[in-house]
Structures are given as C-alpha cells and as structure tokens.
Design an enzyme around this catalytic site. Structure first.
Site, PDB file in Angstrom:
ATOM      1  N   GLU A  56      34.152  37.963 -50.678  1.00  0.00           N
ATOM      2  CA  GLU A  56      35.192  38.607 -51.475  1.00  0.00           C
ATOM      3  C   GLU A  56      35.010  38.336 -52.964  1.00  0.00           C
ATOM      4  O   GLU A  56      34.557  37.252 -53.355  1.00  0.00           O
ATOM      5  CB  GLU A  56      36.566  38.057 -51.058  1.00  0.00           C
ATOM      6  N   ASP A 227      44.320  34.793 -43.542  1.00  0.00           N
ATOM      7  CA  ASP A 227      44.081  35.346 -44.882  1.00  0.00           C
ATOM      8  C   ASP A 227      43.068  36.493 -44.869  1.00  0.00           C
ATOM      9  O   ASP A 227      42.369  36.720 -45.843  1.00  0.00           O
ATOM     10  CB  ASP A 227      43.604  34.234 -45.837  1.00  0.00           C
TER      11      ASP A 227
HETATM   12  P1  NAD Z   1      37.712  24.649 -41.628  1.00  0.00           P
HETATM   13  O1  NAD Z   1      36.879  25.503 -40.740  1.00  0.00           O
HETATM   14  O2  NAD Z   1      37.070  23.558 -42.389  1.00  0.00           O
HETATM   15  O3  NAD Z   1      38.933  24.005 -40.783  1.00  0.00           O
HETATM   16  C1  NAD Z   1      39.716  24.747 -39.882  1.00  0.00           C
HETATM   17  C2  NAD Z   1      40.170  23.837 -38.757  1.00  0.00           C
HETATM   18  O4  NAD Z   1      41.039  24.589 -37.905  1.00  0.00           O
HETATM   19  C3  NAD Z   1      39.026  23.310 -37.883  1.00  0.00           C
HETATM   20  O5  NAD Z   1      39.023  21.895 -37.874  1.00  0.00           O
HETATM   21  C4  NAD Z   1      39.312  23.907 -36.497  1.00  0.00           C
HETATM   22  O6  NAD Z   1      38.940  23.035 -35.448  1.00  0.00           O
HETATM   23  C5  NAD Z   1      40.820  24.092 -36.557  1.00  0.00           C
HETATM   24  N1  NAD Z   1      41.370  25.067 -35.616  1.00  0.00           N
HETATM   25  C6  NAD Z   1      40.883  26.290 -35.293  1.00  0.00           C
HETATM   26  N2  NAD Z   1      41.697  26.884 -34.390  1.00  0.00           N
HETATM   27  C7  NAD Z   1      42.718  26.020 -34.153  1.00  0.00           C
HETATM   28  C8  NAD Z   1      43.895  26.072 -33.339  1.00  0.00           C
HETATM   29  N3  NAD Z   1      44.164  27.130 -32.580  1.00  0.00           N
HETATM   30  N4  NAD Z   1      44.729  25.009 -33.348  1.00  0.00           N
HETATM   31  C9  NAD Z   1      44.467  23.916 -34.114  1.00  0.00           C
HETATM   32  N5  NAD Z   1      43.363  23.818 -34.916  1.00  0.00           N
HETATM   33  C10 NAD Z   1      42.510  24.852 -34.937  1.00  0.00           C
HETATM   34  O7  NAD Z   1      38.422  25.673 -42.609  1.00  0.00           O
HETATM   35  P2  NAD Z   1      39.187  25.360 -43.988  1.00  0.00           P
HETATM   36  O8  NAD Z   1      38.267  25.484 -45.157  1.00  0.00           O
HETATM   37  O9  NAD Z   1      40.001  24.126 -43.873  1.00  0.00           O
HETATM   38  O10 NAD Z   1      40.142  26.625 -44.059  1.00  0.00           O
HETATM   39  C11 NAD Z   1      41.145  26.808 -43.083  1.00  0.00           C
HETATM   40  C12 NAD Z   1      41.678  28.214 -43.218  1.00  0.00           C
HETATM   41  O11 NAD Z   1      42.343  28.374 -44.471  1.00  0.00           O
HETATM   42  C13 NAD Z   1      40.582  29.279 -43.174  1.00  0.00           C
HETATM   43  O12 NAD Z   1      41.023  30.344 -42.372  1.00  0.00           O
HETATM   44  C14 NAD Z   1      40.449  29.732 -44.617  1.00  0.00           C
HETATM   45  O13 NAD Z   1      40.012  31.068 -44.726  1.00  0.00           O
HETATM   46  C15 NAD Z   1      41.875  29.561 -45.103  1.00  0.00           C
HETATM   47  N6  NAD Z   1      42.007  29.339 -46.525  1.00  0.00           N
HETATM   48  C16 NAD Z   1      43.076  29.944 -47.134  1.00  0.00           C
HETATM   49  C17 NAD Z   1      43.263  29.766 -48.476  1.00  0.00           C
HETATM   50  C18 NAD Z   1      44.447  30.397 -49.121  1.00  0.00           C
HETATM   51  O14 NAD Z   1      44.534  30.423 -50.359  1.00  0.00           O
HETATM   52  N7  NAD Z   1      45.416  30.881 -48.377  1.00  0.00           N
HETATM   53  C19 NAD Z   1      42.368  28.995 -49.237  1.00  0.00           C
HETATM   54  C20 NAD Z   1      41.315  28.371 -48.586  1.00  0.00           C
HETATM   55  C21 NAD Z   1      41.135  28.549 -47.217  1.00  0.00           C
END
Ligand code: NAD
Length: 343
Positions: A56, A227
């Site tokens: 993006e 997101d």
């Molecule tokens: P990451 O992959 O490092 O961590 C995600 C965690 O979620 C993993 O440890 C995984 O095991 C766990 N998980 C997956 N499904 C699950 C479930 N059903 N129940 C419990 N745990 C579960 O990712 P990250 O960098 O920490 O990002 C997390 C999310 O946040 C991503 O989807 C990312 O796109 C989003 N994000 C959003 C913003 C925002 O501004 N809103 C900013 C950064 C990241």
C-alpha cells in the site's frame, strides 16, 4: 541532500529515547494534526492486493509538506521467516517537490500505531481503566502495551494468542519492564474483567476472535488488526453494541471492521471528538470501539515527529537522492564527468 534514518539509527534513537517517551511525544504531534484535519489532502490508501497480501501507498499533504508511507501486510509472512508488516516513509517540500526526509518505518509504524491507539483511548476509554486484554501478541503488541501504560497508566495485562510462542515472547519482553501479565487460555478468558480490549491479530480472513456476548458494558475496544478488505477480527454484532470511532470513513468502510456493515452505518470521525464537534464517551456503561485501519495523517505526524526529534543529533545521515544539476535544464550535463556519454 535528503536526511535519512536507517534501521540502525531508528533502533539507536528509539532505545536512547525510550518507547514510552516517544509514544507520549508523538501523541502531541498526532493531536496537532488531527485538530487541523480539514487542512489535509485525504484519500483512501492505494492498495495492491495479491494472494500473498497487500502493498500500500499512503499519501497526504498539508499544503507545505507532502508525506507518504510504503507499507505491506502479509499475514502468512512470519511462517516463512518474514514480518507481517514492513514500511518506509518520505517527507517532501511542497514548494519544489524535493524529498527532504526518508526513514525506515517498520519500527516507526509500531510506535505510531500505538500512539494513535492511545490518543483514541485517552478520549474513549473509562478514566478508571486498569486492565487491558490483548488478543494477538505479535509484532505490534509490546508497543501497544507500552503506549497504554504511558498514556493511561495500565500495567495489568491479560493476553491471548493462538501461538503459545508469541505469548512466551511477549511475557519475556514485558515482564522485566514491570507489567503484571496473566496468560489466558482463550480470548474469552482474556477479556474477563478487562476495561480495554486490544485486538491485534493477523489473518487474511473474516475472523471472529471475539463475539458480542463477551463485551461487557463500559469496555473500550481498540481493534487494530482488521485493516484490509476481507480481513476483520470482530463479530459484526459487536459493532451494534456501542459507538464506533474511525479515522477516515472513506478508507475505514473499505478496510475496517465496518466493511461488514451497510455503507451508511453510523460512525464518528475521531478528529471531531478532538475538536469538540462530536461527543466521545458519554457514560461509564457505554461501549466504545476504535475501528483502526491506520491512516496517512498518522504517518505524516510520526514522520514530522522523528524528523524534528533527530534534528541536531547523529541519528541520521544524508543521502544524495535528487539529481540536482547546477543548470536545472542540463540534467544531461551531469554525465559529462563520466564521458563517453553518447553510446
Ligand atoms: P504479527 O503477525 O506479528 O502478529 C499477529 C499475531 O496474531 C500472531 O502472533 C498470531 O499468532 C496471532 N493470531 C492470529 N490469529 C489469531 C486468533 N484468531 N486469535 C489470537 N491470536 C491470533 O502481526 P502484527 O505486525 O502484530 O500486526 C497485527 C495486525 O495488525 C495485522 O493484521 C496488521 O495488518 C495490523 N496492523 C494494523 C495497524 C493499524 O494502524 N490499524 C498497524 C499495524 C498493523
């Protein structure tokens, strides 16, 4: 010359300044920019979706400075040894279009996402909030925890992740920093007694990590993981339980939890709460929901913050990024030093 903060300098600067101090400082910049929301160019981010994930571009401008972030989201990446989210960002002068500042933004995005969550929560969570449930303890989670301690004084956490190693990592990182952490046995267990619930999971699916019956009156939901189109975390019924607050509705309706709802589903734009044009939390029993997707103005604020913070330090270098001939019409003349140039 363009100032450049590479990964090493970002890490040095973050470690020396302290994550909580940075998040607190960044909230000031975010509030400043959200309060002048109408001055910005705003557009939903430009997304390139594939079966791997999404790449993006997130542009904005306040008329003096232009900024953008390049960011990816690849939920299957950790299983292949890559991170889910990586990023870099740029500021440029609007008057001549030259880039002035370039920085890594993988770490900076974790800091800005936490700072934004805390900015929302300071207005929306109950002021007596003490306990936060965290569903998903991946990359963003430690930054979220530190932000909520800095901004709301919350240091009691109940965590749940489907990956036990992610929870072990979280405990190993956070317990030495003074957090009181309970490792839950399910999402349902994690939210017991929580005042704030942060959902921060990554799965390219319409997941239901929480159902409506688990959300107690008075809770603030900080839902940051959903997101992307086709990537949500919450049971749609949760969105009917309280008031939903968003960044930029045009983007959130495509990417956020509210993609599950009709196009006219009522939401409150958070900048209006900051400007006293809309109410935030209205009672201790109200359920408030921050449907976070991450918007370009937040990256703009984070870029401004670090640009100003590293001024006069050795946390940046200079890059010769723009070909800049003495005669602006003689770009070809730059090649003369490396003759022959004709072939
Ligand atoms: P990451 O992959 O490092 O961590 C995600 C965690 O979620 C993993 O440890 C995984 O095991 C766990 N998980 C997956 N499904 C699950 C479930 N059903 N129940 C419990 N745990 C579960 O990712 P990250 O960098 O920490 O990002 C997390 C999310 O946040 C991503 O989807 C990312 O796109 C989003 N994000 C959003 C913003 C925002 O501004 N809103 C900013 C950064 C990241």
């Amino acid at each position: 010359m363009t100032r450049f903060v590479d990964v090493r300098n970002m890490v040095r600067w973050t470690a020396a300044s302290g994550v909580e101090n940075i998040i607190s400082g960044m909230i000031g910049y975010l509030e400043e920019d959200f309060k002048r929301w109408e001055e910005f160019d705003k557009t939903p981010r430009v997304a390139s979706h594939t079966s791997f994930g999404v790449i993006e571009l997130m542009p904005t401008s306040d008329g003096e400075t232009y900024g953008f972030k390049y960011v990816n989201g690849h939920p299957a990446n950790p299983a292949r040894g890559f991170q889910t989210v990586t990023a870099f960002g740029v500021l440029a002068d609007v008057h001549n279009g030259y880039p002035t500042f370039l920085t890594e933004m993988t770490l900076l995005t974790a800091l800005r996402t936490s700072a934004t969550s805390v900015m929302f929560a300071k207005k929306l969570a109950r002021s007596d909030s003490k306990v936060m449930a965290m569903i998903g303890t991946g990359t963003q989670s430690e930054f979220q925890a530190l932000g909520f301690r800095a901004g709301l004084g919350i240091s009691t956490l109940r965590i749940w992740d489907t990956d036990p190693q992610a929870m072990e990592k979280f405990v190993a990182n956070m317990e030495p920093l003074g957090f009181d952490i309970t490792v839950a046995s399910s999402a349902q267990d994690a939210v017991q007694g929580a005042d704030v619930i942060t959902t921060c999971t990554a799965d390219k699916a319409n997941a239901t990590i929480l159902s409506a019956d688990l959300i107690a009156p008075g809770v603030h939901l900080n839902a940051i993981g959903g997101d992307c189109p086709g990537k949500t975390e919450l049971d749609a019924a949760i969105l009917d339980l309280g008031e939903v607050f968003v960044e930029f509705p045009e983007q959130t309706r495509i990417e956020g939890e509210i993609q599950q709802m009709p196009a006219d589903f009522p939401v409150t734009e958070f900048w209006k709460v900051l400007c006293d044009q809309a109410p935030g939390r209205t009672s201790d029993e109200q359920i408030t929901i921050y449907d976070s997707v991450g918007f370009a103005i937040e990256d703009f604020s984070a870029l401004r913050y670090i640009r100003d913070a590293v001024e006069g330090t050795d946390y940046f270098t200079e890059l010769d990024l723009v070909a800049d001939p003495a005669n602006p019409k003689d770009l070809f003349g730059l090649l003369a030093a490396f003759a022959p140039v004709g072939s």
